[in-house]
Design a protein around this motif. Structure first.
Motif, PDB file in Angstrom:
ATOM      1  N   ALA A   1       0.826  -1.211   0.000  1.00  0.00           N
ATOM      2  CA  ALA A   1       0.000   0.000   0.000  1.00  0.00           C
ATOM      3  C   ALA A   1       0.859   1.259   0.000  1.00  0.00           C
ATOM      4  O   ALA A   1       0.576   2.231  -0.727  1.00  0.00           O
ATOM      5  CB  ALA A   1      -0.934   0.001   1.207  1.00  0.00           C
ATOM      6  N   VAL A   2       1.913   1.267   0.794  1.00  0.00           N
ATOM      7  CA  VAL A   2       2.801   2.430   0.833  1.00  0.00           C
ATOM      8  C   VAL A   2       3.482   2.611  -0.524  1.00  0.00           C
ATOM      9  O   VAL A   2       3.638   3.736  -1.020  1.00  0.00           O
ATOM     10  CB  VAL A   2       3.832   2.276   1.970  1.00  0.00           C
ATOM     11  CG1 VAL A   2       4.926   3.333   1.865  1.00  0.00           C
ATOM     12  CG2 VAL A   2       3.139   2.391   3.327  1.00  0.00           C
ATOM     13  N   GLY A   3       3.867   1.500  -1.161  1.00  0.00           N
ATOM     14  CA  GLY A   3       4.479   1.583  -2.483  1.00  0.00           C
ATOM     15  C   GLY A   3       3.518   2.118  -3.531  1.00  0.00           C
ATOM     16  O   GLY A   3       3.891   2.946  -4.363  1.00  0.00           O
ATOM     17  N   LEU A   4       2.262   1.652  -3.497  1.00  0.00           N
ATOM     18  CA  LEU A   4       1.254   2.153  -4.435  1.00  0.00           C
ATOM     19  C   LEU A   4       1.020   3.653  -4.235  1.00  0.00           C
ATOM     20  O   LEU A   4       0.925   4.416  -5.205  1.00  0.00           O
ATOM     21  CB  LEU A   4      -0.058   1.394  -4.246  1.00  0.00           C
ATOM     22  CG  LEU A   4      -0.083  -0.053  -4.729  1.00  0.00           C
ATOM     23  CD1 LEU A   4      -1.322  -0.759  -4.182  1.00  0.00           C
ATOM     24  CD2 LEU A   4      -0.072  -0.113  -6.254  1.00  0.00           C
ATOM     25  N   ALA A   5       0.914   4.058  -2.973  1.00  0.00           N
ATOM     26  CA  ALA A   5       0.681   5.469  -2.684  1.00  0.00           C
ATOM     27  C   ALA A   5       1.867   6.328  -3.105  1.00  0.00           C
ATOM     28  O   ALA A   5       1.697   7.446  -3.621  1.00  0.00           O
ATOM     29  CB  ALA A   5       0.402   5.652  -1.193  1.00  0.00           C
ATOM     30  N   LEU A   6       3.076   5.818  -2.903  1.00  0.00           N
ATOM     31  CA  LEU A   6       4.274   6.554  -3.324  1.00  0.00           C
ATOM     32  C   LEU A   6       4.295   6.715  -4.836  1.00  0.00           C
ATOM     33  O   LEU A   6       4.592   7.803  -5.363  1.00  0.00           O
ATOM     34  CB  LEU A   6       5.531   5.826  -2.850  1.00  0.00           C
ATOM     35  CG  LEU A   6       6.874   6.432  -3.281  1.00  0.00           C
ATOM     36  CD1 LEU A   6       7.033   7.855  -2.772  1.00  0.00           C
ATOM     37  CD2 LEU A   6       8.030   5.556  -2.804  1.00  0.00           C
ATOM     38  N   ALA A   7       3.962   5.633  -5.562  1.00  0.00           N
ATOM     39  CA  ALA A   7       3.934   5.703  -7.028  1.00  0.00           C
ATOM     40  C   ALA A   7       2.905   6.722  -7.509  1.00  0.00           C
ATOM     41  O   ALA A   7       3.170   7.524  -8.414  1.00  0.00           O
ATOM     42  CB  ALA A   7       3.631   4.325  -7.611  1.00  0.00           C
ATOM     43  N   ASP A   8       1.708   6.702  -6.906  1.00  0.00           N
ATOM     44  CA  ASP A   8       0.665   7.658  -7.289  1.00  0.00           C
ATOM     45  C   ASP A   8       1.102   9.093  -6.994  1.00  0.00           C
ATOM     46  O   ASP A   8       0.858  10.007  -7.792  1.00  0.00           O
ATOM     47  CB  ASP A   8      -0.640   7.336  -6.556  1.00  0.00           C
ATOM     48  CG  ASP A   8      -1.344   6.115  -7.130  1.00  0.00           C
ATOM     49  OD1 ASP A   8      -1.001   5.693  -8.254  1.00  0.00           O
ATOM     50  OD2 ASP A   8      -2.236   5.571  -6.445  1.00  0.00           O
ATOM     51  N   ALA A   9       1.728   9.282  -5.844  1.00  0.00           N
ATOM     52  CA  ALA A   9       2.174  10.627  -5.477  1.00  0.00           C
ATOM     53  C   ALA A   9       3.251  11.131  -6.444  1.00  0.00           C
ATOM     54  O   ALA A   9       3.230  12.289  -6.878  1.00  0.00           O
ATOM     55  CB  ALA A   9       2.704  10.635  -4.046  1.00  0.00           C
ATOM     56  N   MET A  10       4.193  10.266  -6.796  1.00  0.00           N
ATOM     57  CA  MET A  10       5.276  10.661  -7.706  1.00  0.00           C
ATOM     58  C   MET A  10       4.746  10.959  -9.110  1.00  0.00           C
ATOM     59  O   MET A  10       5.292  11.806  -9.821  1.00  0.00           O
ATOM     60  CB  MET A  10       6.337   9.559  -7.763  1.00  0.00           C
ATOM     61  CG  MET A  10       7.102   9.381  -6.463  1.00  0.00           C
ATOM     62  SD  MET A  10       8.287   8.010  -6.509  1.00  0.00           S
ATOM     63  CE  MET A  10       9.499   8.665  -7.647  1.00  0.00           C
ATOM     64  N   ALA A  11       3.658  10.260  -9.484  1.00  0.00           N
ATOM     65  CA  ALA A  11       3.063  10.474 -10.806  1.00  0.00           C
ATOM     66  C   ALA A  11       2.067  11.627 -10.805  1.00  0.00           C
ATOM     67  O   ALA A  11       1.521  11.974 -11.860  1.00  0.00           O
ATOM     68  CB  ALA A  11       2.376   9.198 -11.277  1.00  0.00           C
TER      69      ALA A  11
END
Length: 328
Positions: A129-139
């Motif tokens: 979940a943290v990885g998904l959120a980080l990816a969304d934030a970076m994009a």
């Protein structure tokens, strides 16, 4: 509109909460029968009693938001909108299932609906979940990742690492702890010196508060507040959803660690009859409407079972597929 469809927005939104809870309850009750008939194999972890959380929480997020779940995820998958046919086919191990028949009860997955498991490892979904959120934030995507987990996950190292990173980087994550008071057979007070899990989460700098997880309206309202905060750039939030599973940890569990009086006390707070009675008292729902809703749900489940029984199993030639990511 038929009663197998979501309730129109002009109707009382509590009717849709009731409909989703009944779908989850009936689906699992039928799964118990199918499991006893050996049509469903493997492990079966029931969500019965906790339906208010799935209905209230996942009905509030958008289609572009992500969901990371646990091995007790039938209710999460249904509330997220995964078709019941795909879920039942997966329970039967059919190739038409949500995970192509490879995951079964514990590993439901749907990329199209951003439903990333179903995870058999306690707390294993938090780093995802943290990885998904980080990816969304970076994009730069305006999305929220909802991470569901039980109270047992709070004792794992991933819990502390992930809450710390999410708060440090102000990631768009809604941590949703389904506190059903027992990590498998271990009572919360026997595992944690501090049993106020929202308070523990707050020490990492997250906005956190407890919610009555037996009240779908309370869960719905708490989720609305949390999602608005996370989506607005306020950083991660933590909801401690205080609920209770009426059945044992799994169908293999003899359930000798809980007092029968305690179970009866929580069953008296069953969210389904309570909300049905509330709607009837408000004059927006009656017994005929309730019977029609239940009948429509049963028909939906019958259809899913009939289809699953006829669907094909995965061919032996495909057994090496989906082990690694397939490249074009």
């Amino acid at each position: 509109m038929t009663l197998t469809e979501p309730v129109a927005e002009s109707a009382d939104p509590r009717i849709e909460l009731l409909r989703q809870m009944i779908r989850i309850r009936r689906f699992e009750e039928r799964c118990v029968q199918l499991y006893s008939a050996e049509k469903i194999r493997g492990f079966l972890h029931l969500y019965i009693g906790e339906e208010a959380v799935a209905a209230g929480l996942l009905g509030r997020i958008g289609p572009r938001d992500a969901v990371v779940s646990t091995y007790r995820e039938h209710g999460h998958a249904l509330a997220r909108g995964i078709p019941m046919r795909a879920l039942m086919a997966e329970m039967f191990g059919r190739a038409t299932g949500a995970s192509h028949g490879r995951g079964g009860s514990m590993h439901l997955f749907d990329v199209e609906r951003r439903f990333y498991g179903g995870n058999a490892i306690v707390a294993g979904g938090l780093p995802i979940a943290v990885g998904l959120a980080l990816a969304d934030a970076m994009a730069g995507r305006d999305t929220v990742t909802v991470c569901l987990f039980g109270d047992g996950a709070v004792a794992e190292g991933e819990f502390h690492e992930c809450l710390n990173l999410a708060a440090l980087w102000r990631l768009p994550v809604l941590f949703a702890c389904e506190n059903n008071r027992y990590a498998m057979g271990t009572a919360l007070a026997r595992e944690h010196a501090v049993t106020d899990l929202a308070l523990r989460a707050a020490t990492y700098g997250l906005v956190a508060w407890p919610v009555d997880g037996m009240d779908p309206v309370a869960v719905d309202e708490a989720t609305r507040r949390a999602v608005e905060s996370v989506r607005g750039g306020g950083g991660p939030c933590f909801l401690e959803l205080r609920t209770y599973r009426f059945r044992a940890h799994s169908l293999y569990d003899a359930d000798r660690y809980r007092d029968k009086a305690e179970i009866a006390e929580w069953k008296a707070r069953d969210p389904i009859p309570r909300l049905a009675a509330e709607l009837q008292a408000a004059g927006v729902f009656d017994q005929d409407a309730l019977a029609a809703l239940q009948s429509a749900v049963d028909a939906e489940i019958d259809d899913a079972i009939t289809a699953a029984e006829q669907d094909p199993e995965e061919p032996v030639a495909d057994l090496r597929r989906h082990v690694y990511a397939e490249r074009p």
